[in-house]
Structures are given as structure tokens and as C-alpha cells.
Design an enzyme around this catalytic site. Sequence first.
Site, PDB file in Angstrom:
ATOM      1  N   ASP A  94      -8.374  -1.159  12.500  1.00 38.19           N
ATOM      2  CA  ASP A  94      -7.643  -2.338  12.035  1.00 38.19           C
ATOM      3  C   ASP A  94      -6.779  -2.850  13.180  1.00 38.19           C
ATOM      4  OD1 ASP A  94      -6.677  -4.363  10.579  1.00 38.19           O
ATOM      5  OD2 ASP A  94      -5.710  -3.134   9.041  1.00 38.19           O
ATOM      6  N   PHE A 203      -0.061  -4.197   1.820  1.00 35.28           N
ATOM      7  CA  PHE A 203       0.682  -4.682   0.659  1.00 35.28           C
ATOM      8  C   PHE A 203       1.616  -5.807   1.056  1.00 35.28           C
ATOM      9  CE2 PHE A 203       3.181  -1.249   2.532  1.00 35.28           C
ATOM     10  CZ  PHE A 203       4.398  -1.879   2.702  1.00 35.28           C
ATOM     11  N   LEU A 204       2.172  -6.393   0.027  1.00 42.50           N
ATOM     12  CA  LEU A 204       3.180  -7.430   0.167  1.00 42.50           C
ATOM     13  C   LEU A 204       4.309  -7.008  -0.766  1.00 42.50           C
ATOM     14  CD1 LEU A 204       4.002 -10.445   0.740  1.00 42.50           C
ATOM     15  CD2 LEU A 204       2.523 -11.062  -1.128  1.00 42.50           C
ATOM     16  N   GLU A 205       5.519  -6.899  -0.253  1.00 39.84           N
ATOM     17  CA  GLU A 205       6.615  -6.456  -1.115  1.00 39.84           C
ATOM     18  C   GLU A 205       7.781  -7.432  -1.087  1.00 39.84           C
ATOM     19  OE1 GLU A 205       6.337  -1.578  -1.474  1.00 39.84           O
ATOM     20  OE2 GLU A 205       7.969  -2.419  -0.307  1.00 39.84           O
ATOM     21  N   HIS A 233       2.375  -6.428   5.065  1.00 38.12           N
ATOM     22  CA  HIS A 233       1.699  -5.407   5.861  1.00 38.12           C
ATOM     23  C   HIS A 233       0.191  -5.604   5.756  1.00 38.12           C
ATOM     24  CE1 HIS A 233       0.438  -0.912   6.301  1.00 38.12           C
ATOM     25  NE2 HIS A 233       0.303  -1.554   7.428  1.00 38.12           N
ATOM     26  N   MET A 363       4.777   3.132  -1.307  1.00 31.21           N
ATOM     27  CA  MET A 363       4.989   2.183  -2.394  1.00 31.21           C
ATOM     28  C   MET A 363       6.165   2.616  -3.290  1.00 31.21           C
ATOM     29  SD  MET A 363       2.151   0.975  -5.121  1.00 31.21           S
ATOM     30  CE  MET A 363       1.870   2.668  -5.651  1.00 31.21           C
ATOM     31  N   HIS A 386       5.643   3.947  12.810  1.00 34.90           N
ATOM     32  CA  HIS A 386       5.208   2.765  12.052  1.00 34.90           C
ATOM     33  C   HIS A 386       5.230   2.937  10.546  1.00 34.90           C
ATOM     34  CE1 HIS A 386       1.517   4.649  10.894  1.00 34.90           C
ATOM     35  NE2 HIS A 386       0.902   3.542  10.583  1.00 34.90           N
ATOM     36  N   GLY A 389       3.600   8.090   6.908  1.00 34.64           N
ATOM     37  CA  GLY A 389       2.548   9.063   7.222  1.00 34.64           C
ATOM     38  C   GLY A 389       2.096   9.815   5.992  1.00 34.64           C
TER      39      GLY A 389
END
Lengths: 463, 136
Positions: A94, A203-205, A233, A363, A386, A389
Site C-alpha cells: 500500500d 478508516f475515517l474517524e 487513514h 478502533m 505509525h 501494531g
Amino acid sequence: MHLEKIDDYRWLIPRTYKAGMLTDALVYASEPLLEAIRRDQSLEQAANVAMLPGIVGRALAMPDIHQGYGFPIGGVAAVDEQDGVVSPGGVGFDINCGVRLLSSNLTLKEVRPKLRDLVQQLFRDVPTGIGQSSRLNISDNDLNRVLEKGPQWALEHDMGSEADLDHTEERGCIAGADPHAVSARAKQRGKPQLATLGSGNHFLEVQYVDEIFHEKAATEHNLSKESIVVLIHTGSRGLGHQVCTDFVAQLDQAMRRYGLHLPDRQLACAPIHSPEGQRYLQAMAAAANFAWTNRQLITHAVRGAFKRIFDETVRLPVIYDVAHNIAKLETHSVNGKKRRVLVHRKGATRAFPEQPVFIPGSMGTASYFLLGQETALRETFGTACHGAGRVLSRSAAKKGVTAKEIQKELESRGIIVQSLTREGLTEEKPEAYKDIETVVDVVHGAGLASRVARLRPIGVVKG
Amino acid sequence: MFELLEHTSDVGIRATGDTREEALISASQGLVSILVDPAPFRPLEERYFKASGPDETAQIINWLNEILFFFDTEALVFVQFEIDIWTAGEITGRARGERFDAGRHEFRTAVKAATYHQFESHPAPDGWEIRVFVDV
């Protein structure tokens, strides 16, 4: 494996650990984190990274390190621009997976009553792109422009501002990107996926600022207690995956011609200045530009969704956008000498002094906003970790828990979740990851990046 | 026959068959089962697969990557696989399936690629075994 303890946050795998290592590997971790890290092959993989031809300084492992494919996730390696190699596996499938954080002029109190509507609107407006196409439907020419110019393309189509670019790493465009280096298959995979979120850990938070550790820095970045922020993200979707797939295969062949040998075929590499190495870097840059455009277009959709639920006065400026799967040519001081190096950051974030660094937790748990520090520049080629983990495999995470239960549990804590799949909830449940606090403690304690604010989610959208 | 292998971030497939071809078909079915619940899919549309590579490992990985390519580009999910010819340089064959429909089908986990990491393909006591890890 025996590790030499340097201090509470630093552990050394000496180059004598196994034949072929060209340098030491340095692991940033606390004792409890190290215990989790030892459960998989990631330290062995960090030692393998120390075998990359042309490696400069040490191979590095961030506190969220876990086993990857060839390269560990959370691994960093800088190689000499002249004699070094580039490894697509050191960037990952990615390409330019990364994180963008938006601030806002809204508060928790204002958003809470309309939260359910907001999350549903975001879920509608930001497609996951799984088994469905993006609503963009762009031409081949436009795709090439995206690959070459990055989010500048979005600006030309009224889907962003100069200020957005100013707050994006590299202004969202790595120079030297060549759309012709990207295969037709990669373009075919990527085209229907531009402006989509993807699934897995993407995701989008919607979050709020829960605690501030550094008032001045927080204010400078438009953050105040209980102000609303949005964290995005995602990465380069199928386009980046295919670029990596294509070049792992090509470089796997090229390695034999260049007489290079590494212990894992997934570490396939080629000299930076070889035609194959250059071609990969041109394609990687194009995929990175695609990913920045993707996050820009999602930002545009997020702004639209907020305006629909609230009103036209809502502002969601970009705080920063940073890649965590990338290789970049940078100048660093190594043993007092300026060196031009290609820094591979695989699941690791650039953390130059005063640059915003985002470390999302799993999450439903907290995320952190930090600023890069001088120590990172001295020790890690300006890099911090980042994420949290993984600690549980996906099947272990799914055991004994249903998506409904997780959704209910999160709702009881005031977090509304919309997920396309059940797996998106069960595989990514909070307990599947290391505790974000312990990971951030190491980054902060070792002086790689310093804490500015803790963010807590109230709305989650995912594939 | 296939089973899924997992530890931390890895998802792997251990596939077996009487022959190398059958093991590859099992591996293909294993990969599809990571993406979706394959049960309700019907073999309505057919696509040609061509997977070339300098050696067997590259050919098998490229074959599996065909599944991901058609899912990303046409939302096609395959449930039947046939291998026509497997030469020293390439595998050619066919796959049949139908388009993913969120209303009727269950999506599970996105797969980015099949990888060379810890790859194995070799004769086994009861035929052939392939082990491949995918990046999810």
C-alpha cells in the site's frame, strides 16, 4: 535472540547476530512491548533488513513493529543514494498509505446531538470502493494527471485549496513521478478506486481533542480541548498494490543479474541507479501522488458531508497529511557527514523537527498528535512510528465475539460505528492491537516525537 | 483442500491436491474465501487467466494475483477454476464466477497481493502442497 539493552527505550541487535548483516539493528521499545514483539518474526526480519546493500547507519525498528512480508512493518532503512538498493518490499504493497488530520470549528457539544446522522452521511459520501466503483469516473488522461501532479489535479477540479497542499507532505507530489512507469493493470485496478477508503485497517474517524499536553503547539495547529477533528487513514488502493506486485516480480529477476542475494524473496531489490530501480521509483512516486489525491478527494467528500449535516460555515482545514509507507531521497547527517540517502519507511512516519506526526490507535481507542523532534533526525533519519501494531491474528481477534457485540460495546462508550463488513469490526477490535499508550510512551520517552494532544473517536466509518 | 494459516498480521493458505494443478485450484479457492463468503456465488461469467513467470513460484503468485485483479476491476468473484496448460513459462486457464453484489454477498477482507514471503510448493505424501501468504 539476545538483545543488548542500551536504555529503557533502545535495544540493539548487533551485526554479529547473523551472517550477512551489514550493520546493527536498533529497536525502539519498552520491556513490556518487547515481550509482545518477540512473539513473531519481526526482530529476525529487522536483522534481515540490516543486510540491504548500501545500508547507511542502523536498520531501525519502531515500537509498533510487527511481522510483515520480508520487511517488518515498523521498519526503517536508509541506503546510500549512489551504492544503495531500492526495495519495493521496504515500502509495502500500500504505497503511501498514510494519515491526514483535519481540524474544525466545531466542538464535541455541537456534534454529539447530530452524530448518528453525521456518521451515516460520511458512510454514504465516502465509498469504501469494495465491490463498487468510485463515483468519480475519471478519464485515462485525468488519471495520468493525478499520477503526475497529485492533489493539484483535485484543486484544478475545485476539490481542494492551496492551503490543503501547504499542509501535505511534499505538497502531495513527489517529483519524478512517471505515469508511464505504472502498468496498464495497475491503472485498471486504481481507476475505479480513486476517492474510496478501502477496507482492512483503513478508516475515517470523527474524533475530539481529549487531552492537551502542549498548549502552545496545540493552539498553533488549531486544536483546543473538545474541538472536533477528522482522521483519514487510507492509501493508494489497488493501484499501489499492483505497482508493488509488478516491481517485486521485476526486481526479483533483476537481482540475479546484479548478483544480489537476500534471505527473503519478498525483499527483492535493485540498485537505485539501475534502470529497474529508477523505474520503480518513478512508479512509486506516481502511486504516492495517487494516494495523496485519494486523501484529498476524501477530504472534499468529508467537508461536503459535514456541511450537509451542519451548515455552510463549517470549516475543516488540513492540519497535516503524512505518508507511512514510502521511500524518499533525503539528506541526512551520518557520523557528522552529510549523506544523500533513500529512506525506506515501511509502516513508519516521517518525523522531522516540529512536523506533525499522527499515531492512530486501534478502533475505538485514542489516537495521538505529536511533533517530530531533533533526536529523530539524529537517530532515525527523522522517523517515528505509525500506529499501535497488531498483536492478535485476524482469526484470533474474531474468536468469541460478534460484530454486533463490538458495535454495542462501542456505542455504550459513545462511539458510533458504520462498517461495510462484519470482519471490519471483529478483526479490527481494540484488543487486536498493542496498547497505544505504551507505544506513544516509547516514542515520546525516546525523544523521537513529543506528545501534543490525545484524540478520542466518537464516529467511525470503515470498510 | 485448503486451510487458512494465521499469525499476527499474516494470513496464509495451505492448499493440497492430488496434483500440482489441483493444489493451485485449492489455493485459488482459499484466496477467494478470504475475500468473501464464496457459498452464494454462481459460475456465470468466465475469464481467461494467464500467469507467466520465470519459475513456478512466480507463476503461482501471478495466477493468484489474477483473482485480485478481476475483483478490483470488475468486482468478479470466481468459484470455479480450470487449468488448461502449465508450461515451463506460464499457466493458462479459466475462472468462472459472478459479480459481487453487496445486497446478496458478504465481503470479508480485502487482499492486496499474494507474496513470496514463506512461499512453498512441493510434492507431499498425498500429492502436492502449496503454501502462500497474502498481504491483507
